[in-house]
Enzyme design. Structure first.
Site, mmCIF file in Angstrom:
data_model
loop_
_atom_site.group_PDB
_atom_site.id
_atom_site.type_symbol
_atom_site.label_atom_id
_atom_site.label_comp_id
_atom_site.label_asym_id
_atom_site.label_seq_id
_atom_site.Cartn_x
_atom_site.Cartn_y
_atom_site.Cartn_z
ATOM 1 N N SER A 139 0.887 -1.263 0.461
ATOM 2 C CA SER A 139 -0.077 0.134 0.142
ATOM 3 C C SER A 139 1.042 0.594 0.090
ATOM 4 O O SER A 139 1.885 0.926 0.351
ATOM 5 C CB SER A 139 -0.618 -0.074 1.391
ATOM 6 O OG SER A 139 -1.459 1.011 1.333
ATOM 7 N N TYR A 152 -2.555 -0.753 9.929
ATOM 8 C CA TYR A 152 -3.256 -0.944 8.488
ATOM 9 C C TYR A 152 -1.193 -1.313 7.963
ATOM 10 O O TYR A 152 -0.292 -1.377 7.169
ATOM 11 C CB TYR A 152 -3.669 -0.559 7.921
ATOM 12 C CG TYR A 152 -3.530 -0.582 6.053
ATOM 13 C CD1 TYR A 152 -4.994 -1.798 5.570
ATOM 14 C CD2 TYR A 152 -3.455 0.311 5.565
ATOM 15 C CE1 TYR A 152 -4.455 -2.437 4.526
ATOM 16 C CE2 TYR A 152 -3.736 0.314 4.351
ATOM 17 C CZ TYR A 152 -4.041 -1.370 3.300
ATOM 18 O OH TYR A 152 -4.225 -1.421 1.925
#
Length: 256
Positions: A139, A152
């Site tokens: 990401s 995350y």
């Protein structure tokens, strides 16, 4: 590009996993999709013409069963895509209670430990077959930190360095390990998030959207297919000299 190859996708629920499975089948691969949710997984399999094998990537026994089921059905494994989504709960470190700390640990385990387990138990079949390709979906959040997203971001950042280590370990055995790092992906979830920001900021959705897109060099938000195509490239023989690399798919939102 993937004709005749056997590919396993973890985290293949709705969204990117489903899009990727369908495109890999179109490219000629035989695809196995895996996720914790059986209902979502079966929808993905039906939509993309893939075989569904439910598994929690944090559970070694379930990951080993995924590997055995794939090999029993198709005889080998050529491609592994680790795309399990650990979730993010948006909480500042000073506000983390014991229950949230468990959610934080679970998110990191899903991203990093889950990726490690899948590589540990599926890569030996690639080595046995003469080589293969592992593509880990990370990401933009693993490149730069944002408040409230430490679970995350930490999980995905761990996958980057894990991928470098595995590329060095598995390269002599013919297995390549790379990453694709998406930025924002056009989706209903992204639209909802922008709408929430607009309400919080007392402005309009279009103002928020234009502000964000104007920061991207390409002036557009990537689609699921954009990200999936990068994964397919790294999975295929066209990338046979590439390992330990990361392709950023973020429309030019962040240069690395």
């Amino acid at each position: 590009m993937l004709s005749g190859k056997v590919a396993v996708i973890t985290g293949a629920g709705p969204g990117l996993g489903r899009t990727l499975a369908g495109l890999m089948v179109e490219e000629g691969a035989r695809v196995v999709v895996s996720a914790r949710s059986r209902a979502a997984l079966e929808e993905t399999a039906a939509a993309g013409g893939a075989l569904a094998v439910p598994a929690d990537v944090r559970d070694p026994d379930q990951v080993q069963a995924l590997a055995r089921t794939t090999v029993d059905r198709f005889g080998r494994i050529d491609v592994l895509v680790n795309a399990a989504f650990p979730g993010t709960h948006r909480k500042n470190v000073l506000d983390m209670d014991p229950d949230y700390l468990e959610l934080w640990r679970s998110a990191v385990e899903t991203a990093t430990y889950g990726t490690l387990l899948a590589c540990r138990y599926l890569a030996p079949y690639m080595v046995e077959g003469g080589g293969g390709s592992i593509v880990n979906v990370t990401s933009l959040s693993s490149r730069t930190g944002y408040a409230g997203r430490s679970d995350y971001a930490t999980g995905k950042a761990g996958v980057h360095l894990l991928s470098h280590c595995l590329a060095d370990e598995l390269g002599p055995l013919g297995v390549r390990v790379n990453c694709v790092a998406p930025g924002w992906i056009a989706s209903d979830a992204l639209t909802t998030w922008m709408e929430t920001r607009a309400r919080d900021e007392g402005t309009t959705f279009q103002t928020v959207y234009d502000h964000d897109v104007d920061r991207m060099a390409l002036r557009r938000i990537a689609t699921e297919e954009d990200v999936a195509r990068a994964v397919i490239f790294l999975a295929g023989d066209g990338a046979k000299a590439i390992t330990g690399a990361t392709i950023d798919v973020n429309g030019g939102q962040l240069f690395t």
